[in-house]
Design a protein around this motif. Sequence first.
Motif, mmCIF file in Angstrom:
data_model
loop_
_atom_site.group_PDB
_atom_site.id
_atom_site.type_symbol
_atom_site.label_atom_id
_atom_site.label_comp_id
_atom_site.label_asym_id
_atom_site.label_seq_id
_atom_site.Cartn_x
_atom_site.Cartn_y
_atom_site.Cartn_z
ATOM 1 N N GLN A 184 18.024 32.616 -9.960
ATOM 2 C CA GLN A 184 18.223 31.432 -9.132
ATOM 3 C C GLN A 184 19.006 30.384 -9.909
ATOM 4 O O GLN A 184 18.843 30.259 -11.131
ATOM 5 N N PRO A 185 19.844 29.611 -9.217
ATOM 6 C CA PRO A 185 20.491 28.471 -9.880
ATOM 7 C C PRO A 185 19.413 27.505 -10.368
ATOM 8 O O PRO A 185 18.387 27.319 -9.711
ATOM 9 N N VAL A 186 19.650 26.875 -11.505
ATOM 10 C CA VAL A 186 18.629 26.017 -12.109
ATOM 11 C C VAL A 186 18.514 24.690 -11.378
ATOM 12 O O VAL A 186 17.403 24.200 -11.130
ATOM 13 N N THR A 187 19.645 24.098 -11.010
ATOM 14 C CA THR A 187 19.640 22.775 -10.375
ATOM 15 C C THR A 187 20.541 22.786 -9.132
ATOM 16 O O THR A 187 21.278 23.752 -8.885
ATOM 17 N N LYS A 188 20.497 21.691 -8.371
ATOM 18 C CA LYS A 188 21.394 21.545 -7.218
ATOM 19 C C LYS A 188 22.853 21.554 -7.661
ATOM 20 O O LYS A 188 23.724 22.074 -6.945
ATOM 21 N N ALA A 189 23.123 20.985 -8.827
ATOM 22 C CA ALA A 189 24.496 20.977 -9.336
ATOM 23 C C ALA A 189 24.977 22.403 -9.591
ATOM 24 O O ALA A 189 26.140 22.727 -9.322
ATOM 25 N N ASP A 190 24.091 23.255 -10.111
ATOM 26 C CA ASP A 190 24.456 24.654 -10.330
ATOM 27 C C ASP A 190 24.712 25.362 -8.998
ATOM 28 O O ASP A 190 25.646 26.164 -8.879
ATOM 29 N N THR A 191 23.897 25.058 -7.995
ATOM 30 C CA THR A 191 24.095 25.646 -6.671
ATOM 31 C C THR A 191 25.432 25.229 -6.084
ATOM 32 O O THR A 191 26.130 26.041 -5.453
ATOM 33 N N GLU A 192 25.817 23.975 -6.286
ATOM 34 C CA GLU A 192 27.101 23.496 -5.765
ATOM 35 C C GLU A 192 28.271 24.240 -6.408
ATOM 36 O O GLU A 192 29.268 24.534 -5.742
ATOM 37 N N ILE A 193 28.156 24.562 -7.684
ATOM 38 C CA ILE A 193 29.217 25.323 -8.346
ATOM 39 C C ILE A 193 29.281 26.735 -7.779
ATOM 40 O O ILE A 193 30.366 27.280 -7.537
ATOM 41 N N MET A 194 28.112 27.334 -7.527
ATOM 42 C CA MET A 194 28.087 28.665 -6.928
ATOM 43 C C MET A 194 28.712 28.642 -5.536
ATOM 44 O O MET A 194 29.394 29.596 -5.127
ATOM 45 N N LYS A 195 28.503 27.558 -4.791
ATOM 46 C CA LYS A 195 29.124 27.414 -3.469
ATOM 47 C C LYS A 195 30.641 27.381 -3.580
ATOM 48 O O LYS A 195 31.345 27.895 -2.704
ATOM 49 N N GLY A 224 26.153 36.908 -3.344
ATOM 50 C CA GLY A 224 26.000 35.484 -3.053
ATOM 51 C C GLY A 224 25.199 35.215 -1.805
ATOM 52 O O GLY A 224 25.581 34.364 -0.995
ATOM 53 N N MET A 225 24.084 35.921 -1.646
ATOM 54 C CA MET A 225 23.245 35.720 -0.458
ATOM 55 C C MET A 225 21.833 35.299 -0.855
ATOM 56 O O MET A 225 21.112 36.071 -1.489
ATOM 57 N N PRO A 226 21.417 34.079 -0.524
ATOM 58 C CA PRO A 226 20.026 33.679 -0.799
ATOM 59 C C PRO A 226 19.062 34.542 -0.008
ATOM 60 O O PRO A 226 19.227 34.735 1.200
ATOM 61 N N HIS A 227 18.051 35.106 -0.687
ATOM 62 C CA HIS A 227 17.065 35.930 0.005
ATOM 63 C C HIS A 227 15.797 35.996 -0.846
ATOM 64 O O HIS A 227 15.812 35.671 -2.033
ATOM 65 N N GLY A 228 14.699 36.397 -0.235
ATOM 66 C CA GLY A 228 13.454 36.620 -0.972
ATOM 67 C C GLY A 228 12.792 35.345 -1.467
ATOM 68 O O GLY A 228 13.004 34.253 -0.947
ATOM 69 N N GLY A 229 11.991 35.531 -2.524
ATOM 70 C CA GLY A 229 11.181 34.440 -3.057
ATOM 71 C C GLY A 229 11.999 33.300 -3.637
ATOM 72 O O GLY A 229 13.105 33.488 -4.138
ATOM 73 N N ASP A 230 11.412 32.100 -3.560
ATOM 74 C CA ASP A 230 12.086 30.881 -4.040
ATOM 75 C C ASP A 230 11.197 30.226 -5.083
ATOM 76 O O ASP A 230 10.240 29.520 -4.766
ATOM 77 N N ILE A 232 12.323 28.078 -7.494
ATOM 78 C CA ILE A 232 12.819 26.745 -7.882
ATOM 79 C C ILE A 232 13.233 26.030 -6.598
ATOM 80 O O ILE A 232 14.426 25.920 -6.272
ATOM 81 N N PRO A 233 12.274 25.544 -5.811
ATOM 82 C CA PRO A 233 12.572 24.993 -4.478
ATOM 83 C C PRO A 233 13.461 23.753 -4.498
ATOM 84 O O PRO A 233 14.099 23.434 -3.497
ATOM 85 N N GLU A 234 13.519 23.037 -5.603
ATOM 86 C CA GLU A 234 14.299 21.791 -5.645
ATOM 87 C C GLU A 234 15.771 22.013 -6.009
ATOM 88 O O GLU A 234 16.533 21.046 -6.174
ATOM 89 N N ASN A 235 16.209 23.271 -6.117
ATOM 90 C CA ASN A 235 17.590 23.519 -6.550
ATOM 91 C C ASN A 235 18.590 23.637 -5.403
ATOM 92 O O ASN A 235 19.791 23.869 -5.628
ATOM 93 N N GLY A 236 18.142 23.511 -4.155
ATOM 94 C CA GLY A 236 19.065 23.571 -3.029
ATOM 95 C C GLY A 236 19.508 24.978 -2.681
ATOM 96 O O GLY A 236 20.465 25.167 -1.913
ATOM 97 N N PHE A 237 18.826 25.993 -3.232
ATOM 98 C CA PHE A 237 19.164 27.396 -2.970
ATOM 99 C C PHE A 237 17.900 28.075 -2.453
ATOM 100 O O PHE A 237 16.923 28.235 -3.195
ATOM 101 N N SER A 238 17.899 28.472 -1.192
ATOM 102 C CA SER A 238 16.693 28.981 -0.556
ATOM 103 C C SER A 238 16.498 30.464 -0.869
ATOM 104 O O SER A 238 16.941 31.344 -0.141
#
Length: 374
Positions: A184-195, A224-230, A232-238
């Motif tokens: 999982q991406p560590v932070t929302k900023a990491d998720t934005e880069i993955m986007k 690049g598909m979010p699926h399964g368990g989450d 790190i819920p605060e990272n913006g990646f479900s």
Amino acid sequence: MLFQRFKRIRAYRIIVLVLALAWFPENNLHARSAVYEEINGQSALRLAVKSSPSSTFEDYDMIKDADLIKAVQSPAWQASNEIPRFTDLYISREGNAAQLLRVDVGGRLWDETQSKMLVLPDKALTKLNKAADELRAKHYGQLMDWEEAEKLFSRKAYFVIKDMDTGLSFRVQRRAGHDHADVQPVTKADTEIMKQIYSKGWTWDRKAIIAEKDGRQIAASMNGMPHGGDGIPENGFSGHFCVHFLNSSTHKSENPDLPHQLMVYKAAGKLRNYFAASSPFLLGQSLVEALHHEEQEMIRLLTEGLPKEQLETLLSQQQNWRSIRRKDGRELPQEESWLSEVQLQTETLHATRGKSLCNSIPGSYAQARLVLGK
């Protein structure tokens, strides 16, 4: 008296020099002058390594070696109708980005715009290969079997993912996974880069990546598909996404996943080696995956030697496909052992006509003699 004599001698030398320069052919004079300028630091050669022509991520070095510069400036360029087998090496002259040269598997330089090539002298070729090896070691990742990679990228471990096409990097944490790493991406900023890397939206499509940890660069692949368990819920990646390494598999199969393995070899800079050791049937399957993932350089490698008209037909159809999936296939035996024909059944999603099944597609039969260059 002595001063006047010195002036006369100097004048004679100047006249002789002017006559000598006038005697030289104009092209040779300009070539010698250009080489002199290149060697004396006014310019240099830019040698770059990247996984495909469209990749913005590359590693490069400025080459100021006199032998290489002189060779590139040589007037010995030859017109050629040959279809070159290109490598991942690109050469350009400093300050002249429009003139981009590519290097083929034999170490020859090609100017594609003018359909001409240059055979490098042995000394210059040796130096080019040495510089290329150093760049490749820096650019690509190491092939590491999943059994070993699982220990390096252990559960709860943090590491960095770098995309081979864009060079964008972001941090992840491995949360789970047995046959591969669920991360999982560590932070929302990491998720934005993955986007940014998946600019068209989340998808199961694979991408070649470098997994970086403890100073090591390991060749890998991600979807690049979010699926399964989450976890790190605060990272913006479900959910999580999957990272694969050499010989890793999906949860549904014990066998390595082909599209993931293709991307692992791309990240290692060893696709040509992988294809050279593959069966014709596997080459046909790989071509379908390359078409689905719109991997133009991978398609070029797999279709080297294919008749030009057949390739153009294939690529023109590809423009109308939203996706293409392999369904079934078989290898058709031939009288000659070095030639095999592969027939694949594929399912295509057309931009306007929806889904359809094809028993074969142009270019879907891989000819070992042509693809492997035998």
